[in-house]
Design an enzyme around this catalytic site. Structure first.
Site, PDB file in Angstrom:
ATOM      1  NE  ARG A   1      21.336   4.208  29.945  1.00 32.17           N
ATOM      2  CZ  ARG A   1      22.539   4.001  30.501  1.00 32.17           C
ATOM      3  NH1 ARG A   1      22.703   4.150  31.798  1.00 32.17           N
ATOM      4  NH2 ARG A   1      23.576   3.673  29.768  1.00 32.17           N
TER       5      ARG A   1
ATOM      6  CE  LYS B   1      29.918  22.049  39.126  1.00 29.95           C
ATOM      7  NZ  LYS B   1      30.270  22.976  38.162  1.00 29.95           N
TER       8      LYS B   1
ATOM      9  CD1 TRP C   1      24.077  11.797  24.494  1.00 30.51           C
ATOM     10  CD2 TRP C   1      22.242  12.849  25.191  1.00 30.51           C
ATOM     11  NE1 TRP C   1      24.434  13.065  24.831  1.00 30.51           N
ATOM     12  CE2 TRP C   1      23.331  13.745  25.250  1.00 30.51           C
ATOM     13  CE3 TRP C   1      20.999  13.301  25.577  1.00 30.51           C
ATOM     14  CZ2 TRP C   1      23.207  15.064  25.689  1.00 30.51           C
ATOM     15  CZ3 TRP C   1      20.872  14.604  26.018  1.00 30.51           C
ATOM     16  CH2 TRP C   1      21.960  15.482  26.063  1.00 30.51           C
TER      17      TRP C   1
ATOM     18  CD  GLU D   1      26.982  25.139  39.436  1.00 32.30           C
ATOM     19  OE1 GLU D   1      26.025  25.422  38.690  1.00 32.30           O
ATOM     20  OE2 GLU D   1      28.036  24.685  39.010  1.00 32.30           O
TER      21      GLU D   1
ATOM     22  CE  LYS E   1      23.535  20.012  32.607  1.00 28.89           C
ATOM     23  NZ  LYS E   1      24.704  20.105  33.508  1.00 28.89           N
TER      24      LYS E   1
ATOM     25  CG  HIS F   1      48.775  41.910  44.239  1.00 26.89           C
ATOM     26  ND1 HIS F   1      49.842  42.762  44.372  1.00 26.89           N
ATOM     27  CD2 HIS F   1      49.275  40.761  43.728  1.00 26.89           C
ATOM     28  CE1 HIS F   1      50.930  42.179  43.925  1.00 26.89           C
ATOM     29  NE2 HIS F   1      50.632  40.966  43.521  1.00 26.89           N
TER      30      HIS F   1
ATOM     31  CG  ASN G   1      24.126   2.831  25.757  1.00 22.79           C
ATOM     32  OD1 ASN G   1      24.503   3.899  25.277  1.00 22.79           O
ATOM     33  ND2 ASN G   1      24.371   2.465  26.998  1.00 22.79           N
ATOM     34  N   GLY G   2      26.017   2.839  22.854  1.00 25.86           N
ATOM     35  CA  GLY G   2      27.485   2.832  22.779  1.00 25.86           C
ATOM     36  C   GLY G   2      27.927   3.449  21.462  1.00 25.86           C
TER      37      GLY G   2
ATOM     38  CD  GLU H   1      33.721  23.921  37.346  1.00 29.94           C
ATOM     39  OE1 GLU H   1      33.540  25.047  36.854  1.00 29.94           O
ATOM     40  OE2 GLU H   1      32.818  23.072  37.448  1.00 29.94           O
TER      41      GLU H   1
ATOM     42  CB  CYS I   1      21.140   5.269  24.000  1.00 26.61           C
ATOM     43  SG  CYS I   1      21.952   6.278  22.790  1.00 26.61           S
TER      44      CYS I   1
HETATM   45  C1  AGP Z   1      27.727  24.514  35.323  1.00 24.16           C
HETATM   46  O1  AGP Z   1      27.880  23.868  36.585  1.00 24.16           O
HETATM   47  C2  AGP Z   1      26.686  25.581  35.364  1.00 24.16           C
HETATM   48  N1  AGP Z   1      25.426  24.972  35.571  1.00 24.16           N
HETATM   49  C3  AGP Z   1      26.756  26.588  34.222  1.00 24.16           C
HETATM   50  O2  AGP Z   1      27.823  27.432  34.536  1.00 24.16           O
HETATM   51  C4  AGP Z   1      27.014  26.054  32.802  1.00 24.16           C
HETATM   52  O3  AGP Z   1      28.330  25.550  32.714  1.00 24.16           O
HETATM   53  C5  AGP Z   1      26.891  27.225  31.820  1.00 24.16           C
HETATM   54  O4  AGP Z   1      25.566  27.684  31.875  1.00 24.16           O
HETATM   55  C6  AGP Z   1      27.245  26.835  30.371  1.00 24.16           C
HETATM   56  O5  AGP Z   1      26.366  25.856  29.936  1.00 24.16           O
HETATM   57  P1  AGP Z   1      26.708  25.111  28.542  1.00 24.16           P
HETATM   58  O6  AGP Z   1      27.982  24.348  28.778  1.00 24.16           O
HETATM   59  O7  AGP Z   1      25.545  24.218  28.271  1.00 24.16           O
HETATM   60  O8  AGP Z   1      26.891  26.184  27.501  1.00 24.16           O
END
Ligand code: AGP
Length: 624
Positions: A27, A502, A76, A505, A619, A521, A102-103, A498, A2
């Site tokens: 935050r 990264k 938060w 994206e 997001k 394969h 905050n905490g 992953e 927060c």
């Molecule tokens: C993560 O780097 C991406 N932006 C995306 O894959 C994200 O993880 C996915 O949309 C799931 O989001 P959530 O964890 O809020 O459900």
């Protein structure tokens, strides 16, 4: 996570507080509030669910006169869903003491029980409210048990009451209090959560970070754990929790405002990468000791009998969250817990085939991802219990699920998930160890050893992030590349996925994560001379095999970047090595992902991409 702000001086206090909250909204932004003291020894308290502008509208309609000092908070939520009642500041029974925090106060339930027995009336579900009543109770004690707080009590008694209160708190806090009867001082204390004091000319500030007051002063005092600040208009004094006065050196901050909001980092993503030691520690805090299933009973409401009754585990999630859950499959299976992992958007068919006693793990940072919410509904329709793992208190998924485990990572602003991923991964280990112990799959000794290893992870994460400069330099020779391959085996295969996501994206280049054993394969056909192949090759049962896969790629011209530990680095031939601390392969995903996050970040930086807000992405994807 927060944001807290405080001000004492001659400016219009409420305006300074609102300006500070706007700077700290990154935050936390589910609710907010402020309290202002005036010369009539009265407090004016205003709170709102939602963002700071909602509070600003309320404040604009209020007439704040003769203000002297004030404190404010943007939330938060960690305890108590986002609501006006749970918004800070919180007050004591009389409404004369206000507190922002905050905490996480770990022992708030015990403290609350004691205070309830002494007749205190609570108005919220938060841990923070306990602090206001604790200060009130200490004041009463200091006032020799009188049942009201006499106005003539001097400031030092307020200080002593506050000092005694913070000395019994366990957990993390940056806390600040105001007492209507002493408008000339603001008290603040720090333990694990960030707190900084801004020293002005006949005015002083406090905040979670400097961005809240950088516009007014660059002269700051960074508070350390176990320190108390007493702010007056004329200056600031510092004490330790024992009440001993201490001298502190001030610093001059040379950040501009934009950098300040990101804690001095260029992007929120990089800031959040570096917050990972703290987010892992916060997610582990209070959940791994003693291993007795207590966590599950106390926090999730899952009884040991219910856990023993669960059959397999079914993970559903999307994107990065899916990679955490897929790694969870390997983790759970290492502890003898049969687990499947499916993309939430591909769960339709399987949902109808689940055994009724299969526990569904739904992982979602935002708790609002439409694909995951839909999959949760399918699982519920099939009669399965659902455990949600989310970073967002009160999110939709928490209302759909039967149980919820929160990752305490604080808001993740960067669209590319980093600290939330590590928090989700940490949650996998917490659940695996607790489930396996309760089901009798592991002994208490084995559980204790696992917990010991987990408690070292925050420090190892910190150490691994020390690779940043090496990674930054390494990426300079790859930034023109358009194709990448990420390979790994076993528990690190999800990390390869992953790493590829990264870089895709945020750098918009093509990348694939692959099970290294699968290369021969077919995929090995795509390898050309100079193609970058990032390979996770840590010590463990998979090392000899991955070493062979690396050789196969090298023989076809790949430029290998190997993520190794000291021992495995001696056995693997690569063009570049990124060495991480040696740990049991079981826990290695918590570290191997870090150089891949940094690699993606610096490739994107070199390619001038919009790292915090990549094109085409959001997001939280709230459409199916
Ligand atoms: C993560 O780097 C991406 N932006 C995306 O894959 C994200 O993880 C996915 O949309 C799931 O989001 P959530 O964890 O809020 O459900």
């Amino acid at each position: 996570m927060c944001g807290i702000v405080g001000y004492i001086g001659d400016r219009k206090t409420e305006e300074i507080l609102l300006e500070g909250l706007r700077r700290l909204e990154y935050r936390g932004y589910d609710s907010c509030g402020l309290a202002v003291s005036n010369l009539k020894n009265k407090l004016q308290l205003k709170r709102a669910k939602g963002r700071v502008e909602a509070l600003a509208d309320i404040v604009a309609a209020e007439n704040f006169k003769g203000t002297v000092s004030g404190i404010a908070h943007t939330r938060w939520a960690t305890h108590g869903v986002p609501s006006e009642d749970n918004a800070h500041p919180h007050t004591d029974c009389q409404g004369e003491i206000v507190v922002v925090h905050n905490g996480i106060i770990e022992n708030y339930l015990e403290l609350k029980d004691e205070l309830l027995k002494k007749g205190h009336l609570f108005k919220s579900d938060t841990d923070t409210e306990v602090i206001a009543h604790l200060v009130e109770e200490k004041l009463k004690t200091l006032n020799k048990g009188a049942n009201s707080i006499r106005a003539e009590m001097p400031e030092p008694v307020f200080f002593e009451a506050f000092r005694r209160a913070v000395s019994v708190l366990k957990g993390s806090f940056a806390v600040s209090v105001l007492w209507a009867k002493t408008p000339g001082i603001i008290l603040s204390a720090r333990m694990y959560s960030p707190l900084v004091i801004g020293a002005g000319e006949k005015e002083n500030f406090l905040a979670s970070d400097v961005s809240a007051f950088l516009k007014f002063t660059k002269k700051v005092f960074f508070m350390k754990d176990g320190e108390i600040a007493v702010l007056r208009k004329s200056g600031v004094d510092f004490f330790d929790f024992g009440g001993k006065k201490i001298q502190k050196e001030n610093s001059t901050v040379n950040w501009d405002l934009s950098m300040a909001e990101k804690g001095g980092y260029k992007h929120f993503m990089l800031k959040e990468i570096h917050e990972q030691p703290q987010s892992v520690e916060n997610t582990l805090r209070g959940r791994v000791l003693p291993v007795s299933g207590e966590l599950l009973e106390k926090e999730l409401g899952m009884t040991a009998a219910e856990i023993k009754k669960t059959g397999g585990i079914q993970v559903i999630a999307c994107g990065t969250a899916f990679h955490a859950g897929f790694a969870g499959k390997y983790i759970f299976e290492k502890f003898g817990l049969r687990t499947e992992a499916d993309l939430a958007s591909e769960f339709d068919e399987r949902s109808r085939l689940l055994e009724k006693n299969t526990l569904v793990l739904a992982i979602s940072q935002s708790g609002e991802t439409a694909d995951t919410l839909y999959a949760v509904k399918l699982a519920k329709k099939n009669g399965n219990k659902v455990l949600a793992i989310t970073n967002t208190l009160g999110s939709s998924i928490t209302r759909e699920a039967d149980y919820t485990l929160y990752t305490h990572c604080g808001p993740e602003i960067g669209v590319a998930s980093t600290k939330a991923f590590l928090g989700q991964l940490t949650a996998m280990y917490i659940l695996a160890v607790n489930f396996a112990f309760v089901k009798g799959n592991i002994s208490e000794e084995k559980a204790r050893l696992c917990v010991e290893e987990l408690l070292k992870i925050p420090r190892w994460v910190e150490e691994t992030l020390g690779l940043e400069r090496d990674v930054e330099k390494l990426t300079l020779s790859f930034s023109g590349k358009e194709h990448y391959l990420f390979i790994a085996r076993g528990i690190n295969y999800p990390i390869a996925l992953e790493g590829a996501l990264k870089i895709k994206e945020i750098s918009y280049v093509h990348a694939e994560g692959y099970a290294a054993g699968e290369m021969k394969h077919g995929p090995i056909a795509i390898i050309e001379n100079g193609m970058p192949v990032l390979a996770v090759a840590v010590s463990g049962p998979n090392l000899d095999l991955i070493r062979g896969n690396i050789e196969e790629a090298r023989a076809r011209g790949a430029e290998i970047i190997a993520i190794v530990d000291r021992e495995s680095g001696k056995k693997v031939k690569a063009a570049h090595y990124l060495e991480i601390p040696a740990t049991d392969e079981l826990f290695s995903p918590l570290l191997t992902v870090l150089p891949l996050q940094l690699f993606a970040y610096y490739i994107a930086l070199n390619r001038n991409c919009d790292i915090d807000k990549p094109r085409n992405l959001a997001k939280s994807v709230t459409v199916r």
